[in-house]
Design a protein around this motif. Structure first.
Motif, short mmCIF file in Angstrom:
data_model
loop_
_atom_site.label_atom_id
_atom_site.label_comp_id
_atom_site.label_asym_id
_atom_site.label_seq_id
_atom_site.Cartn_x
_atom_site.Cartn_y
_atom_site.Cartn_z
N UNK A 180 13.10 61.19 80.89
CA UNK A 180 13.21 60.28 79.77
C UNK A 180 14.61 59.98 79.29
N UNK A 181 15.63 60.37 80.07
CA UNK A 181 17.00 60.06 79.68
C UNK A 181 17.68 59.27 80.79
N UNK A 182 18.74 58.54 80.45
CA UNK A 182 19.38 57.64 81.41
C UNK A 182 20.34 58.39 82.34
N UNK A 183 20.96 57.65 83.25
CA UNK A 183 21.79 58.28 84.28
C UNK A 183 23.03 58.94 83.70
N UNK A 184 23.66 58.31 82.71
CA UNK A 184 24.84 58.91 82.08
C UNK A 184 24.47 60.20 81.35
N UNK A 185 23.35 60.17 80.64
CA UNK A 185 22.88 61.37 79.93
C UNK A 185 22.49 62.46 80.92
N UNK A 186 21.90 62.05 82.04
CA UNK A 186 21.54 63.01 83.08
C UNK A 186 22.77 63.72 83.62
N UNK A 187 23.85 62.97 83.84
CA UNK A 187 25.09 63.59 84.31
C UNK A 187 25.63 64.58 83.29
N UNK A 188 25.51 64.25 82.02
CA UNK A 188 25.94 65.17 80.97
C UNK A 188 25.13 66.45 80.99
N UNK A 189 23.84 66.30 81.28
CA UNK A 189 22.96 67.47 81.35
C UNK A 189 23.28 68.33 82.58
N UNK A 190 23.60 67.66 83.69
CA UNK A 190 24.02 68.38 84.90
C UNK A 190 25.26 69.23 84.60
N UNK A 191 26.20 68.62 83.89
CA UNK A 191 27.43 69.34 83.53
C UNK A 191 27.13 70.55 82.65
N UNK A 192 26.18 70.38 81.71
CA UNK A 192 25.80 71.48 80.83
C UNK A 192 25.16 72.61 81.63
N UNK A 193 24.25 72.27 82.55
CA UNK A 193 23.58 73.29 83.36
C UNK A 193 24.60 74.06 84.21
N UNK A 194 25.55 73.35 84.78
CA UNK A 194 26.61 74.01 85.55
C UNK A 194 27.43 74.95 84.66
N UNK A 195 27.71 74.49 83.46
CA UNK A 195 28.49 75.29 82.51
C UNK A 195 27.74 76.58 82.15
N UNK A 196 26.44 76.45 81.90
CA UNK A 196 25.64 77.62 81.55
C UNK A 196 25.60 78.61 82.72
N UNK A 197 25.49 78.07 83.92
CA UNK A 197 25.47 78.92 85.10
C UNK A 197 26.81 79.64 85.29
N UNK A 198 27.89 78.94 85.02
CA UNK A 198 29.22 79.55 85.12
C UNK A 198 29.43 80.65 84.09
N UNK A 199 28.66 80.59 83.01
CA UNK A 199 28.71 81.64 82.00
C UNK A 199 27.90 82.87 82.41
N UNK A 200 27.25 82.79 83.57
CA UNK A 200 26.49 83.92 84.08
C UNK A 200 24.99 83.82 83.92
N UNK A 201 24.52 82.69 83.41
CA UNK A 201 23.08 82.52 83.19
C UNK A 201 22.40 82.07 84.49
N UNK A 202 21.32 82.75 84.84
CA UNK A 202 20.50 82.33 85.97
C UNK A 202 19.58 81.20 85.51
N UNK A 203 19.41 80.20 86.35
CA UNK A 203 18.65 79.00 85.96
C UNK A 203 17.62 78.65 87.02
N UNK A 204 16.44 78.26 86.56
CA UNK A 204 15.41 77.72 87.46
C UNK A 204 14.87 76.47 86.79
N UNK A 205 14.86 75.35 87.51
CA UNK A 205 14.41 74.12 86.90
C UNK A 205 13.40 73.37 87.76
N UNK A 206 12.53 72.66 87.06
CA UNK A 206 11.66 71.66 87.67
C UNK A 206 12.27 70.31 87.34
N UNK A 207 12.41 69.46 88.34
CA UNK A 207 12.99 68.15 88.06
C UNK A 207 12.54 67.16 89.12
#
Length: 254
Positions: A180-207
Motif C-alpha cells: 500500500x505504499x509507493x516506490x519512493x516510500x518502499x525505498x525508504x522502508x528498504x533503507x530502514x530494514x537495512x539499517x535495523x539489520x546493521x544494528x544487529x537485528x535479525x529480520x524475516x519478512x513476507x513481501x
C-alpha cells in the motif's frame, strides 16, 4: 540455528495451510518468505509467533522448544512482529502507541498503579524513553505527537515497526511492510530494514514486491499451497524452475 521449524503443520479443517515445513533462520541475516496468494505465508508467521498453535511439528528458538508457548511469552523471549493489516490505536498518538510495546518489559501491577509507586513512575519514564528512541530510529520524531488516524499509510507502517522495536526484540517478523505504499516510500522502508539489520537485528519478512526481496534478502523460502518448494539465495530462487512456474513466471500478484 537461531530459529528452526521442523515438519511444521497447520490444518484448518481438512486443509493444510502449512504442510510439514522445515525452515531455519540464521542470526543477523535478512530472511524472506514469498509465494502466491494463499501459500501459507502469514499462517507460518502466526505459528512461529504463537498466534496459532501448530497441528503438528516443532518451533525452536535458540535450541529451545517454543511450539506451545502463547504469543506474549514468545514476545518476551525476543520475537516480535508486525501484521499485514496495521493494527494501531487510531485515536492515540504515535508516541502512545509505541509506549505500549515496552510495557512487555515492565513489572508494575495494579497496586503500583493505584498508589503511583516509585517503580511505576520509573517504568513509565523507561517506556517513554524507549518509545522516543525507536521513534527516532524509524524516522518519525516529527510525528510523535500526531494522532495515528492523521498520519500517512507509510508513517503507520513505520509506527508498527517502532512498536515492534519497543519490545526489545532479537528478531522481528515483518508481514508485508511495503503493502500500500509507493516506490519512493518502499525505498525508504528498504533503507530502514537495512539499517535495523546493521544494528544487529535479525529480520524475516513476507513481501510481494519481488525487486525489494531480491535486493534485500540474504535467504529466501518459497511456499506454494502450504509446502516449501524452494529455499536459497536470491540468485538461486530467481533461477529455480519450480519457483518460476509457481510464482515468478506467473501472476505478479501474490
Amino acid at each position: 540455528m537461531f530459529i528452526e521449524t521442523k515438519n511444521l503443520t497447520k490444518k484448518f479443517g481438512g486443509l493444510a495451510a502449512v504442510n510439514k515445513v522445515d525452515f531455519h533462520i540464521e542470526k543477523g541475516k535478512i530472511n524472506a518468505i514469498i509465494g502466491p496468494n494463499g501459500a501459507g505465508k502469514s499462517t507460518f508467521f502466526n505459528l512461529i509467533s504463537g498466534f496459532h498453535r501448530p497441528s503438528s511439528g516443532t518451533v525452536l528458538f535458540k535450541g529451545t522448544d517454543i511450539t506451545k508457548l502463547p504469543a506474549n511469552k514468545i514476545a518476551g523471549l525476543g520475537i516480535s512482529r508486525t501484521f499485514q493489516t496495521t493494527s494501531l490505536f487510531e485515536q492515540s498518538t504515535v508516541l502512545d502507541n509505541v509506549i505500549v510495546g515496552h510495557r512487555l518489559r515492565t513489572k508494575s501491577n495494579l497496586f503500583d498503579a493505584i498508589l503511583r509507586t516509585k517503580r511505576l513512575k520509573r517504568e513509565e519514564k523507561a517506556c517513554r524513553d524507549k518509545a522516543m528512541e525507536v521513534i527516532e530510529i524509524v524516522g518519525l520524531t516529527h510525528a510523535s505527537d500526531k494522532m495515528v488516524a492523521s498520519i500517512s499509510q507509510e508513517e503507520k507502517k513505520r509506527t508498527a515497526i517502532a512498536l515492534a522495536l519497543a519490545t526489545d526484540p532479537e528478531i522481528i517478523f515483518l508481514d508485508e511492510p511495503a503493502a500500500g505504499i509507493n516506490s519512493d516510500e518502499t525505498q525508504g522502508l528498504i533503507n530502514l530494514i537495512k539499517q535495523l539489520n546493521q544494528r544487529g537485528l535479525t529480520i524475516c519478512l513476507i513481501e510481494h514486491k519481488m525487486s525489494m526481496i531480491m535486493n534485500l534478502a540474504d535467504h529466501i523460502m518459497v511456499l506454494n499451497y502450504g509446502e516449501k518448494i524452494a529455499e536459497g539465495t536470491p540468485k538461486e530462487i530467481s533461477s529455480n524452475d519450480d519457483v518460476i512456474k509457481a510464482y515468478l513466471g506467473g501472476s505478479a500478484s501474490a
